[in-house]
Design a protein around this motif. Structure first.
Motif, mmCIF file in Angstrom:
data_model
loop_
_atom_site.group_PDB
_atom_site.id
_atom_site.type_symbol
_atom_site.label_atom_id
_atom_site.label_comp_id
_atom_site.label_asym_id
_atom_site.label_seq_id
_atom_site.Cartn_x
_atom_site.Cartn_y
_atom_site.Cartn_z
ATOM 1 N N THR A 249 0.695 -1.017 0.069
ATOM 2 C CA THR A 249 -0.015 -0.137 -0.020
ATOM 3 C C THR A 249 0.918 1.259 -0.035
ATOM 4 N N ASP A 250 0.246 2.214 -0.092
ATOM 5 C CA ASP A 250 0.977 3.504 -0.251
ATOM 6 C C ASP A 250 0.610 4.548 1.098
ATOM 7 N N GLU A 251 0.192 3.728 2.065
ATOM 8 C CA GLU A 251 -0.152 4.404 3.455
ATOM 9 C C GLU A 251 1.191 4.912 3.967
ATOM 10 N N PRO A 252 0.749 5.899 4.817
ATOM 11 C CA PRO A 252 2.048 6.579 5.463
ATOM 12 C C PRO A 252 2.885 5.774 6.309
ATOM 13 N N PHE A 253 4.171 5.753 6.330
ATOM 14 C CA PHE A 253 4.838 4.796 7.384
ATOM 15 C C PHE A 253 6.244 5.352 7.725
ATOM 16 N N GLY A 254 6.276 5.846 8.772
ATOM 17 C CA GLY A 254 7.390 6.958 9.171
ATOM 18 C C GLY A 254 7.891 6.685 10.760
ATOM 19 N N LEU A 255 8.478 7.767 11.357
ATOM 20 C CA LEU A 255 8.753 7.825 12.863
ATOM 21 C C LEU A 255 7.765 7.559 13.580
ATOM 22 N N ARG A 256 6.544 8.247 13.390
ATOM 23 C CA ARG A 256 5.513 8.355 14.219
ATOM 24 C C ARG A 256 5.054 6.818 14.329
ATOM 25 N N GLU A 257 4.854 5.999 13.125
ATOM 26 C CA GLU A 257 4.369 4.753 13.158
ATOM 27 C C GLU A 257 5.361 3.710 13.929
ATOM 28 N N ILE A 258 6.609 4.094 13.586
ATOM 29 C CA ILE A 258 7.451 3.067 14.284
ATOM 30 C C ILE A 258 7.645 3.347 15.790
ATOM 31 N N ALA A 259 7.553 4.699 16.025
ATOM 32 C CA ALA A 259 7.453 4.856 17.619
ATOM 33 C C ALA A 259 5.995 4.129 18.382
ATOM 34 N N GLY A 260 4.866 4.354 17.611
ATOM 35 C CA GLY A 260 3.888 3.716 18.173
ATOM 36 C C GLY A 260 3.848 2.134 18.263
ATOM 37 N N ILE A 261 4.540 1.501 17.272
ATOM 38 C CA ILE A 261 4.771 -0.001 17.272
ATOM 39 C C ILE A 261 5.780 -0.375 18.380
ATOM 40 N N PHE A 262 6.796 0.561 18.556
ATOM 41 C CA PHE A 262 7.651 0.074 19.541
ATOM 42 C C PHE A 262 6.966 0.076 21.104
ATOM 43 N N LEU A 263 6.444 1.279 21.186
ATOM 44 C CA LEU A 263 5.654 1.495 22.385
ATOM 45 C C LEU A 263 4.745 0.381 22.780
ATOM 46 N N ILE A 264 4.006 0.014 21.953
ATOM 47 C CA ILE A 264 2.692 -0.942 22.222
ATOM 48 C C ILE A 264 3.502 -2.309 22.288
ATOM 49 N N ALA A 265 4.396 -2.710 21.469
ATOM 50 C CA ALA A 265 4.980 -3.982 21.461
ATOM 51 C C ALA A 265 5.647 -4.108 22.680
ATOM 52 N N LEU A 266 6.471 -3.048 23.261
ATOM 53 C CA LEU A 266 7.258 -3.125 24.440
ATOM 54 C C LEU A 266 6.235 -3.625 25.690
ATOM 55 N N ALA A 267 5.059 -3.007 25.581
ATOM 56 C CA ALA A 267 4.120 -3.068 26.537
ATOM 57 C C ALA A 267 3.495 -4.496 26.557
ATOM 58 N N GLY A 268 3.638 -5.146 25.640
ATOM 59 C CA GLY A 268 2.848 -6.473 25.286
ATOM 60 C C GLY A 268 4.167 -7.335 26.025
ATOM 61 N N VAL A 269 5.348 -7.031 25.663
ATOM 62 C CA VAL A 269 6.630 -8.236 26.007
ATOM 63 C C VAL A 269 6.822 -8.072 27.320
ATOM 64 N N ILE A 270 6.706 -6.975 27.954
ATOM 65 C CA ILE A 270 6.859 -6.632 29.459
ATOM 66 C C ILE A 270 5.803 -7.503 30.123
ATOM 67 N N GLU A 271 4.642 -7.442 29.758
ATOM 68 C CA GLU A 271 3.780 -8.117 30.487
ATOM 69 C C GLU A 271 3.772 -9.529 30.418
ATOM 70 N N GLY A 272 4.024 -10.052 29.166
ATOM 71 C CA GLY A 272 4.400 -11.548 28.839
ATOM 72 C C GLY A 272 5.636 -11.822 29.597
#
Length: 286
Positions: A249-272
């Motif tokens: 797709t041509d959907e925007p993907f930049g630093l904002r998306e990368i930061a959001g992915i990192f924070l939410i994934a980190l939350a899941g990994v910490i709890e796991g």
């Protein structure tokens, strides 16, 4: 792992159907309806087990199926990255519901993981409001899908004597029924027969090789594996979804998306990891 990888690709056939003329809710309804055609006969063959399980099996199946149906529909109305990450706020609702229903404590680490998830969601949604609020109907569908699916998962934990196969069959059957009713109510005009017929060969392949075994595997794994391990493994979906979206797709993907992915994934990994450590410590003490 297979279940996580499957959900990471689910948005592709949904959007392909929408682009081919099976639009809106009918795209998701057709996928789930085909799956229910295979699941319903098996559930009927297991009628004695189904009767013994009673309403609990169907109630949990309704929530699980509806949750994933809402999630799939969200991809039609918002960006892939946004839909996936809003769905992965599910642990936040899981913690809160487990506290209310089961009396589970919300530990300091869980407060930290919930805070990380909410900050990640705010980043993905633009950081313009707090708490982070969805911007469109697709965002709301993705957010609500996580809440609904968590309720179904909590039901499975409360009723562990029901076989994972029965939960999976109800998940597929009632998910199909829910989406079919929703499509008839919201978009009563049926899709063109030519569009449905041309999509059936590859769609049947996806349902038989992807949705049915992948959905069943995800539910089966969640009923027998450590919940912390399940949450970590399912993070694979985020990477697959975002990677495919960046390519296809041509959907925007930049630093904002990368930061959001990192924070939410980190939350899941910490709890796991916390859950894994807690269970291992408990096993050592016993």
């Amino acid at each position: 792992m297979y279940g996580g990888l499957l959900w990471g690709t689910f948005w592709v056939p949904v959007r392909e159907l929408d682009g081919a003329g099976v639009e809106g809710l009918w795209a998701v309804a057709l996928i789930y309806f085909l799956a229910s055609l295979f699941a319903l006969p098996i559930m009927l063959l297991r009628w004695q087990q189904t009767l013994r399980n009673g309403w609990r099996q169907h109630m949990a199946g309704c929530f699980l199926g509806l949750g994933m149906a809402l999630y799939a529909t969200a991809f039609l109305y918002t960006e892939v990255a946004t839909a996936v990450l809003l769905y992965y706020l599910a642990p936040v609702w899981g913690f809160l519901l487990a506290r209310v229903v089961l009396g589970d404590p919300i530990t300091p680490v869980r407060w930290i993981s919930m805070g990380l998830a909410l900050v990640g969601a705010s980043v993905i949604l633009g950081g313009e409001s707090w708490p982070p609020l969805p911007n469109n109907i697709g965002d709301w569908l993705a957010l609500s899908s996580g809440v609904v699916f968590v309720i179904g998962s909590l039901m499975m934990l409360c009723w562990p004597k029901i076989a994972p196969l029965d939960y999976a069959l109800s998940f597929l059957t009632w998910g199909g029924c829910a989406m079919l009713i929703a499509a008839l109510v919201v978009e009563p005009q049926l899709p063109a027969q030519a569009a449905v017929t041309s999509a059936l060969p590859w769609l049947l392949a996806f349902v038989l090789l992807g949705l049915i075994p992948g959905g069943s595997a995800a539910i089966y794994g969640a009923t027998i594996l450590n919940p912390g391990l399940v949450s970590i493994i399912f993070m694979s979906e985020i990477g697959v979804s975002i990677f495919l979206a960046a390519i296809l797709t041509d959907e925007p993907f930049g630093l904002r998306e990368i930061a959001g992915i990192f924070l939410i994934a980190l939350a899941g990994v910490i709890e796991g990891l916390l859950d894994l450590w807690r269970r291992r410590r408990r096993a050592m003490l016993c």
